[in-house]
Design an enzyme around this catalytic site. Structure first.
Site, mmCIF file in Angstrom:
data_model
loop_
_atom_site.group_PDB
_atom_site.id
_atom_site.type_symbol
_atom_site.label_atom_id
_atom_site.label_comp_id
_atom_site.label_asym_id
_atom_site.label_seq_id
_atom_site.Cartn_x
_atom_site.Cartn_y
_atom_site.Cartn_z
ATOM 1 C CD GLU A 445 4.515 1.225 12.184
ATOM 2 O OE1 GLU A 445 4.578 0.697 13.294
ATOM 3 O OE2 GLU A 445 5.031 0.739 11.177
HETATM 4 C C1 FAD Z 1 -1.115 1.752 2.912
HETATM 5 C C2 FAD Z 1 -0.635 0.772 3.929
HETATM 6 C C3 FAD Z 1 0.724 0.711 4.235
HETATM 7 C C4 FAD Z 1 1.191 -0.224 5.152
HETATM 8 N N1 FAD Z 1 2.549 -0.336 5.381
HETATM 9 C C5 FAD Z 1 3.010 -1.424 6.067
HETATM 10 C C6 FAD Z 1 4.414 -1.708 6.123
HETATM 11 O O1 FAD Z 1 5.249 -0.956 5.612
HETATM 12 N N2 FAD Z 1 4.808 -2.842 6.744
HETATM 13 C C7 FAD Z 1 3.921 -3.713 7.324
HETATM 14 O O2 FAD Z 1 4.347 -4.719 7.853
HETATM 15 N N3 FAD Z 1 2.589 -3.446 7.317
HETATM 16 C C8 FAD Z 1 2.123 -2.331 6.701
HETATM 17 N N4 FAD Z 1 0.769 -2.075 6.663
HETATM 18 C C9 FAD Z 1 -0.134 -2.942 7.389
HETATM 19 C C10 FAD Z 1 -0.761 -2.273 8.599
HETATM 20 O O3 FAD Z 1 0.189 -2.058 9.593
HETATM 21 C C11 FAD Z 1 -1.928 -3.168 9.054
HETATM 22 O O4 FAD Z 1 -2.928 -3.077 8.047
HETATM 23 C C12 FAD Z 1 -2.491 -2.761 10.398
HETATM 24 O O5 FAD Z 1 -1.547 -3.001 11.414
HETATM 25 C C13 FAD Z 1 -3.767 -3.499 10.745
HETATM 26 O O6 FAD Z 1 -3.674 -4.871 10.484
HETATM 27 P P1 FAD Z 1 -4.798 -5.591 9.589
HETATM 28 O O7 FAD Z 1 -4.973 -4.803 8.341
HETATM 29 O O8 FAD Z 1 -4.451 -7.004 9.460
HETATM 30 O O9 FAD Z 1 -6.119 -5.440 10.425
HETATM 31 P P2 FAD Z 1 -6.626 -6.444 11.558
HETATM 32 O O10 FAD Z 1 -5.495 -6.790 12.454
HETATM 33 O O11 FAD Z 1 -7.366 -7.558 10.911
HETATM 34 O O12 FAD Z 1 -7.640 -5.539 12.374
HETATM 35 C C14 FAD Z 1 -8.970 -5.272 11.925
HETATM 36 C C15 FAD Z 1 -9.685 -4.422 12.961
HETATM 37 O O13 FAD Z 1 -9.769 -5.145 14.194
HETATM 38 C C16 FAD Z 1 -9.246 -4.368 15.240
HETATM 39 N N5 FAD Z 1 -8.587 -5.242 16.213
HETATM 40 C C17 FAD Z 1 -7.722 -6.241 15.997
HETATM 41 N N6 FAD Z 1 -7.324 -6.784 17.145
HETATM 42 C C18 FAD Z 1 -7.931 -6.099 18.136
HETATM 43 C C19 FAD Z 1 -7.922 -6.152 19.553
HETATM 44 N N7 FAD Z 1 -7.161 -7.023 20.214
HETATM 45 N N8 FAD Z 1 -8.698 -5.291 20.232
HETATM 46 C C20 FAD Z 1 -9.451 -4.385 19.590
HETATM 47 N N9 FAD Z 1 -9.495 -4.264 18.253
HETATM 48 C C21 FAD Z 1 -8.751 -5.116 17.535
HETATM 49 C C22 FAD Z 1 -8.243 -3.426 14.584
HETATM 50 O O14 FAD Z 1 -8.016 -2.270 15.382
HETATM 51 C C23 FAD Z 1 -8.961 -3.123 13.279
HETATM 52 O O15 FAD Z 1 -9.887 -2.091 13.462
HETATM 53 C C24 FAD Z 1 0.280 -1.098 5.792
HETATM 54 C C25 FAD Z 1 -1.088 -1.009 5.511
HETATM 55 C C26 FAD Z 1 -1.537 -0.115 4.582
HETATM 56 C C27 FAD Z 1 -3.007 -0.094 4.256
#
Ligand code: FAD
Length: 598
Positions: A445
């Site tokens: 989220e």
């Molecule tokens: C168990 C689980 C359930 C989930 N359920 C859903 C769901 O129902 N629907 C859905 O759509 N998604 C879902 N997700 C996805 C989840 O919302 C994302 O994993 C999350 O938003 C982070 O995106 P990412 O994994 O691509 O990480 P990334 O976006 O690649 O981020 C990696 C790191 O970089 C940091 N970062 C990125 N951009 C910035 C910035 N501008 N400034 C500072 N730091 C930054 C982040 O904070 C993080 O620490 C789920 C994930 C999991 C693991």
């Protein structure tokens, strides 16, 4: 084995004594008739459901996990989940705060949130199935066409169908502007599209709990501009719906894999493939993110409440263990001389861990319920200015509920595991599951870093501090009213002091941010925690005032409330001094090192 007792008394304290819920509701015609007895009866029944129906499935669901049949693409939730969900639907729980126009019971959202705190204490993984459904309901209620509302809202309200949010793709989570899923208009079927693409990490993405699943999917139209301004939202049902409302053909939106993950094993985290699945546009073309934000904001509050639930249940079990486990003698001499050693609750640091979890649960409950009541005000108050004021406060508090409560739960569940010593690390006691389940809440989220940027960058600096000042006025008024009371000095003085410091820090960061935006990024996480403490301090001070006035009643609840508030002010709030220093220390120590040297 863990146990769970719904914290009805503390909920009642927050609802009736701290926030005066029924008085507040009198100004809202839709809820004006709701009385304290009805509210308490709903809490009791909700607590029973959580404790008796879903709590017993928490450990078995964690052990069994979900299973996918790769031939049929059908997912099975752990044993017992489907039957519990049927009971939930039969009891009318999904409809609790839904619109009566679509079959809902029309009760305040605040009550729904209390229900969800208890469901999350009992079983977070199970609770995510109905929890996401409610978010999908809210999104379609706000942005659906009349046809979409007629087709989906009654079924989501009753719980016969569930919902999901399909945003994330393997190459993009935070930066949804990068997403690639495509939507092609279907010739001759206005408003309908064929959607192709792959989503990952979709919670409750497929399961056997309900007859149909309504996926809310983000994708790009053929003429979409690049980036986040070119994203549209679509309602894509697992089974197409015939004109008479019956279920039609299987839509090609399939679960192709389930993630193996650290916690919430009972919830199906699905990889989803869309092979030309039929969907209908929700809201305006290219404005999908704005429409989706209704669901995302609801889900952000929901995630905070997931963590509140875990904090509470971990606390309850750690207390029971600490009263029972005998190790060593108290430093000040035996407290249980008839036993071979004292129970570990005599040791100061064990108490510190327990009280930390307790304070995070009680502070979190006050903040979360206050925010829910603001949403009721925003939705149902007849005065537009009052609604706008409530909306501003909700916007400010949402990232705090999400990030502060989930960070706190990670600390609290870890402390509670520590109270068990080595037994906390062993599965049979159930504590390690709470730690594992709590960890995801800081990530999904929008990670807590993203929540912090939202708070400092958008909600505070983005409107020159106007929303923060509104909340600051509440604090200033309280300080003025209570500052004269000698007995309140221990709470009012640190609250006023922190309020001043937050004002100064905000101004300083705003100035620095003008010159270098990295200064905002470097300070945001510390800043959110400082403001989170300011909000907690305000609610603990208000709670302490009530407890001071009523402690003569002989009800030990008020004695305990006062002791928790005193613990909070002396042992947790001072963390802000260090956080303010690190927030002020700027971006240079982070950005100075050349990337190649990492
Ligand atoms: C168990 C689980 C359930 C989930 N359920 C859903 C769901 O129902 N629907 C859905 O759509 N998604 C879902 N997700 C996805 C989840 O919302 C994302 O994993 C999350 O938003 C982070 O995106 P990412 O994994 O691509 O990480 P990334 O976006 O690649 O981020 C990696 C790191 O970089 C940091 N970062 C990125 N951009 C910035 C910035 N501008 N400034 C500072 N730091 C930054 C982040 O904070 C993080 O620490 C789920 C994930 C999991 C693991």
């Amino acid at each position: 084995m863990p146990t769970y007792t719904p914290p009805i008394r503390d909920m009642q304290f927050v609802l009736h004594e701290l926030l005066g819920m029924t008085e507040e509701l009198k100004a809202m015609p839709a809820h004006a008739e709701l009385d304290i007895d009805t509210i308490n009866a709903v809490l009791e029944e909700a607590g029973k459901f959580a404790a008796e129906v879903t709590f017993p499935l928490n450990i078995s669901g964690d052990e069994a996990g979900c299973t996918l049949d790769k031939q049929t693409h059908e997912v099975r939730a752990p044993q017992g989940f489907k039957e519990a969900y049927a009971q939930f639907v039969e009891g009318g729980w999904p409809a609790l705060s839904c619109d009566p126009d679509h079959g809902g019971q029309g009760l305040p959202l605040t009550l729904n949130q209390c229900l969800y705190e208890m469901l999350n204490s009992a079983n977070q993984a199970w609770t995510m199935y109905p929890g996401l459904t409610h978010g999908a309901y809210e999104c379609l209620h706000a942005h659906g066409t009349p046809e979409q509302k007629a087709t989906y809202l009654p079924k989501l309200t009753s719980g016969e169908w569930t919902g999901t949010m399909c945003l994330t793709e393997s190459h993009c989570g935070t930066d949804l502007g990068l997403l690639r899923s495509k939507a092609e208009p279907i010739a001759g079927a206005e408003g309908s599209y064929r959607i192709t693409g792959s989503k990952i990490f979709i919670s409750s993405g497929d399961h056997d709990l309900a007859a149909n699943i309504v996926h809310l999917v983000l994708a790009r139209l053929p003429d979409a501009p690049a980036g986040s301004k070119g994203i549209s939202l679509f309602a894509v049902p697992k089974f197409l719906v015939n004109a008479d409302g019956s279920l039609g053909d299987r839509n090609p939106i399939y679960c192709t894999g389930l993630e193996h993950k650290m916690g919430i094993h009972g919830n199906a985290t699905a990889q989803i493939s869309l092979d030309g699945a039929v969907g209908t546009l929700v809201g305006q073309p290219h404005k999908g993110l704005a429409a989706m934000f209704v669901m995302m904001n609801a889900a952000r509050l929901g995630v905070g409440v997931q963590s509140l639930g875990l904090t509470e249940v971990a606390y309850q079990n750690a207390v029971a263990y600490a009263k029972d486990r005998l190790q060593m003698r108290s430093l000040t001499g035996p407290k249980a001389p008839d036993k071979p050693a004292d129970p570990i609750i005599v040791h100061p640091d064990v108490r510190k861990m327990l009280l930390t979890a307790r304070a995070y649960a009680e502070g979190g409950r006050a903040l979360a319920i206050y925010t829910a009541l603001l949403i009721d005000r925003e939705l149902s108050h007849p005065d537009e200015d009052v609604r706008q004021d409530a909306a501003d406060q909700v916007a400010l508090l949402t990232p705090i509920v999400k990030a502060f409560l989930t960070d706190n739960a990670w600390l609290a569940t870890s402390h509670c595991m520590q109270v068990y010593g080595g037994h906390g690390y062993i599965k049979e006691w159930g504590m390690e599951q709470y730690v594992r389940d709590a960890r995801i809440n800081m990530i999904y989220e929008g990670t807590n870093t993203i929540q912090s940027l939202d708070l400092l960058g958008r909600k505070v600096l983005g409107d020159n501090g106007a929303k923060l000042k509104k909340f600051g006025k509440l604090i200033a008024q309280f300080v003025e009213d209570e500052g004269v009371d000698e007995a309140m000095q221990e709470f009012v003085n640190p609250l006023a002091d922190l309020g001043d410091k937050v004002t100064k820090l905000t101004t300083e960061l705003g100035m620095k941010g003008f010159g270098n935006a990295d200064e905002v990024g470097a300070a945001a996480v510390d800043y959110l925690r400082v403001v989170g403490h300011l909000v907690f301090a305000y609610f603990f001070a208000r709670s302490a005032r009530i407890a001071l006035a009523r402690q003569g009643s002989g009800d030990p609840f008020y004695t305990a409330k006062l002791a928790t508030a005193r613990f909070y002010f002396s042992k947790l709030l001072p963390e802000t001094a260090g956080l303010i220093r690190t927030a002020r220390s700027g971006a240079t120590p982070l950005m100075a090192m050349d990337e190649a040297l990492f």
